[in-house]
Design an enzyme around this catalytic site. Structure first.
Site, PDB file in Angstrom:
ATOM      1  N   LYS A 279     -11.000  -0.641  36.565  1.00 53.97           N
ATOM      2  CA  LYS A 279     -11.265   0.298  35.462  1.00 53.97           C
ATOM      3  C   LYS A 279     -12.767   0.420  35.239  1.00 53.97           C
ATOM      4  O   LYS A 279     -13.487  -0.580  35.298  1.00 53.97           O
ATOM      5  CB  LYS A 279     -10.570  -0.201  34.196  1.00 53.97           C
ATOM      6  CG  LYS A 279     -10.635   0.740  33.008  1.00 53.97           C
ATOM      7  CD  LYS A 279      -9.800   0.220  31.838  1.00 53.97           C
ATOM      8  CE  LYS A 279      -9.835   1.152  30.639  1.00 53.97           C
ATOM      9  NZ  LYS A 279      -8.985   0.644  29.539  1.00 53.97           N
TER      10      LYS A 279
ATOM     11  N   SER B  86      -5.554   3.853  27.705  1.00 55.00           N
ATOM     12  CA  SER B  86      -6.796   4.351  28.255  1.00 55.00           C
ATOM     13  C   SER B  86      -6.974   4.029  29.732  1.00 55.00           C
ATOM     14  O   SER B  86      -7.793   4.663  30.408  1.00 55.00           O
ATOM     15  CB  SER B  86      -7.995   3.795  27.472  1.00 55.00           C
ATOM     16  OG  SER B  86      -8.064   2.395  27.619  1.00 55.00           O
TER      17      SER B  86
ATOM     18  N   SER C 124      -3.484  -0.287  26.214  1.00 50.22           N
ATOM     19  CA  SER C 124      -4.037   0.488  27.326  1.00 50.22           C
ATOM     20  C   SER C 124      -3.689   0.031  28.728  1.00 50.22           C
ATOM     21  O   SER C 124      -3.973   0.754  29.674  1.00 50.22           O
ATOM     22  CB  SER C 124      -5.550   0.559  27.206  1.00 50.22           C
ATOM     23  OG  SER C 124      -5.878   1.540  26.274  1.00 50.22           O
TER      24      SER C 124
END
Ligand code: GLN
Length: 485
Positions: free
Chosen positions: A84, A159, A183
């Site tokens: 990420k 997210s 997330s």
């Protein structure tokens, strides 16, 4: 590239599968990386990777392949990982999908990255996400939205949307996300995957760009429990660089043999919630019945604070975010405007240009709830509510080692449907914020496919540092009930 014949091409769905073909010399790591790179290129339309580390990945593949042939490779040799874009990888850009950090280069490795590399994982690129991990659709990213590989009209969740989509589209075997209020678990649920948020403090946050520091945890997104367990085993543990990382020893999560706990509580209020999709509810009930048939004791338990989770979370997470994001002022860190002459204007213009709408909304909300005259009414109150939530959750866990609940109220929705209504999107976090507020671990397992064609997850929670029970029960559930998308 060595000249091994590739008997089987992508997709691979577990590290074991990859290791087997490598051991039988039917595949080598450089070839594996090449096929992932080709696939990343073919699926560019999904907007998943914001940067691909092709050369580094190929170099490491050659080195690790060599170690494999000398029997010297680490536990994660063969594991190809998407990272990420809010986790630091030395020498690489890390931007939190924000204009404010678009040119920022990591000067050190996050502890998780250090540990993954030490065990010979290959990080193939950085994945798109919501700006500063604030969002649930991956639409707040400066790079634009990620499309759900299972239906490109839908969001992948957020997210860590790029991280989940990368695995679902077979652009890497596993990925690393961060979970402040869901997330990792929510995008895993939207993409038909396993998503694990460890106990707060199980995994070091050093090198994770902070959002809500009392909630943030890093966790894996994978196709199966074994890979999640193995990654957790590698990344967990004490860290001198993060005082909130626990000193508790790290069990061999990938080699658990204890039987799964047999007493399970399912939370009544989430199941009765009017916002819960009817098919998800039905499937939950089916699973509860099936577990009972298998000899599990599964009891309804009331959790009376369901409606307080989202408000408490958004007061506290925005308060922490407003403090964490104060450093991106164009002087200490972050984008600096070209258009200001005095210091005050540098701050104002840099921040106005650097942050997107949702991040600004959160900074303003967080600043408000912390301000004199409002602190007690909002932040102070939220802290008290958080304590009630935690105490009640621990009380349930003192009688039941396992708690079951849905991951999300519904399946992935259409792109752009949440744009004008931030609160509606916040309310989608109703089932995932629970574990972050209580600090306990939680995992989302793919529970089934909706008649609308999209997958959805079931969530399992246990007490703090009870990841062994979480994983053994998940393994049982996976063997019994998992339907992969
Ligand atoms: N959707 C939640 C939020 O926007 C959770 C985000 C996260 O876990 N990083 O805050």
């Amino acid at each position: 590239m060595t000249g091994f014949f590739m008997s089987k091409m992508l997709p691979y769905r577990s590290l074991n599968e990859i290791r087997e073909v490598i051991n039988q010399q039917e595949l080598d790591l450089p070839s594996l990386i090449i096929s992932y790179l080709e696939r990343i290129d073919q699926r560019k339309n999904l907007n998943i990777f914001v940067e691909v580390f092709d050369e580094e990945a190929l170099d490491r593949a050659a080195e690790i392949q060599d170690k494999i042939s000398r029997d010297k490779a680490g536990k994660l040799a063969g594991m190809v990982i998407g990272l990420k874009d809010n986790i630091c990888y030395k020498g690489q850009t890390v931007s939190a999908a924000s204009r404010s950090l678009q040119n920022y280069q990591s000067v050190y490795n996050a502890t998780v990255v250090e540990r993954l590399l030490r065990e010979d994982a290959i990080i193939i690129g950085r994945t798109n996400c919501d700006e500063f991990a604030m969002g649930g659709t991956n639409e707040t990213s400066v790079y634009g939205p990620v499309l759900n590989p299972l239906d490109t009209g839908k969001v992948p969740g957020g997210s860590s949307g790029g991280s989940a989509a990368a695995v679902a589209a077979d652009l890497c075997l596993a990925s690393i996300g961060s979970d402040t209020g869901g997330s990792v678990r929510q995008p895993a649920s939207f993409c038909g995957l396993v998503g694990l948020k460890p106990t707060y403090g199980r995994v070091s946050r050093y090198g994770l760009i902070a959002y809500g520091s009392s909630f943030d945890q890093i966790g894996p997104i994978t196709w199966n429990i074994n890979d999640a367990a193995l990654i957790l085993e590698v990344i967990a543990g004490p860290d001198a660089y993060d005082s909130t990382a626990s000193d508790q020893p790290v069990p061999a999560y990938s080699k658990l043999t204890a039987p799964s706990p047999k007493r399970i509580a399912f939370l009544q209020e989430p199941l009765d919630h009017p916002g819960l999709d009817g098919e998800i509810r039905e499937r939950m009930v089916e699973i509860i019945d099936a577990l009972r048939d298998e000899g599990y004791q599964v009891d309804p338990v009331s959790f009376p604070y369901l409606e307080t989770l989202v408000p408490a979370y958004y007061v506290m997470a925005t308060a922490e975010a407003s403090s964490n994001l104060a450093r991106y002022d164009g002087i200490h860190y972050g984008h600096r405007t070209d258009e200001a002459s005095d210091a005050k204007n540098i701050y104002i213009k840099s921040r106005s240009e650097g942050f997107g709408t949702e991040v600004k909304r959160r900074i303003m909300t967080g600043t408000f709830v912390l301000s004199t005259g409002y602190y007690d009414a909002y932040y102070g109150k939220a802290q008290k509510v958080r304590r009630l939530i935690r105490d009640k959750t621990l009380e349930i866990l003192s009688s039941y080692p396992i708690i079951l609940l849905p991951t999300t109220p519904r399946t992935a929705f259409e792109l752009k449907t949440m744009g004008d209504d931030p609160v509606a999107l916040y309310l989608e976090d109703i089932f995932t914020t629970h574990a972050n507020l209580a600090g306990i671990p939680a995992i989302s397992l793919p529970l089934g496919n909706h008649t609308n064609g999209m997958p959805f997850g079931v969530q399992v929670m246990t007490g703090s540092f009870q990841e062994p029970a979480l994983l053994t029960f998940s393994k049982y559930m996976a063997d019994k009930f998992i339907t992969l998308a």
